[in-house]
Design a protein around this motif. Sequence first.
Motif, short mmCIF file in Angstrom:
data_model
loop_
_atom_site.label_atom_id
_atom_site.label_comp_id
_atom_site.label_asym_id
_atom_site.label_seq_id
_atom_site.Cartn_x
_atom_site.Cartn_y
_atom_site.Cartn_z
N SER A 126 0.85 -1.19 0.00
CA SER A 126 0.00 0.00 0.00
C SER A 126 0.88 1.24 0.00
O SER A 126 2.06 1.17 0.34
CB SER A 126 -0.93 0.02 1.22
N GLN A 127 0.27 2.36 -0.33
CA GLN A 127 1.00 3.64 -0.30
C GLN A 127 1.43 3.95 1.13
O GLN A 127 2.54 4.44 1.37
CB GLN A 127 0.13 4.76 -0.87
N GLU A 128 0.57 3.65 2.09
CA GLU A 128 0.89 3.90 3.51
C GLU A 128 2.10 3.07 3.94
O GLU A 128 3.01 3.58 4.60
CB GLU A 128 -0.31 3.56 4.39
N GLU A 132 5.74 4.44 5.19
CA GLU A 132 6.32 4.03 6.47
C GLU A 132 7.71 3.43 6.28
O GLU A 132 8.63 3.71 7.05
CB GLU A 132 5.41 3.01 7.16
N MET A 133 7.86 2.60 5.24
CA MET A 133 9.16 1.98 4.99
C MET A 133 10.19 3.03 4.59
O MET A 133 11.33 3.01 5.07
CB MET A 133 9.04 0.89 3.94
N GLU A 134 9.82 3.96 3.72
CA GLU A 134 10.73 5.02 3.32
C GLU A 134 11.15 5.87 4.52
O GLU A 134 12.32 6.24 4.66
CB GLU A 134 10.09 5.91 2.25
#
Length: 150
Positions: A126-128, A132-134
């Motif tokens: 997902s975009q979320e 979060e990972m970035e």
Amino acid sequence: MALKDLSLSLQFGDLDDAALHRAALPRHSVTRWIRHALDLDAEITVRIVGAQEGQALNNSYRQKDYATNVLTFDYTQEPMIMADLVLCAPVVAKEAQENGKSLKDHYAHLLVHGTLHAQGWDHETSQEDAEEMEARETEILAGLGIENPY
């Protein structure tokens, strides 16, 4: 917070410009980068490969017929992380040059990225999750003195 223990195997496959990539990946740096991204102790193999091996692995395991920058093969996440990280040297070098980054910093980013994948992080769900990972990658890299890769 204390850094987690890491048992590291660092391998170099058949690749052009091997000396350039070895110089960008001193064992102590690779260990430091990965340890900063770990939430648990780990056994990780890092393999630096050429375009042919990178493409073959990406095709076999992801059904994508091109070499990609990093592939993560995670085997266990508890009680410790066991994973292989495969980085394709010519792809990493090309991306670093195109983005005006040093080869060493780009390798650091991709090793942190792959280590997070080995712990269950996923930017393709997902975009979320991607954001979060970035954010986590950026935080880890900042702690290592490396600029935001995004």
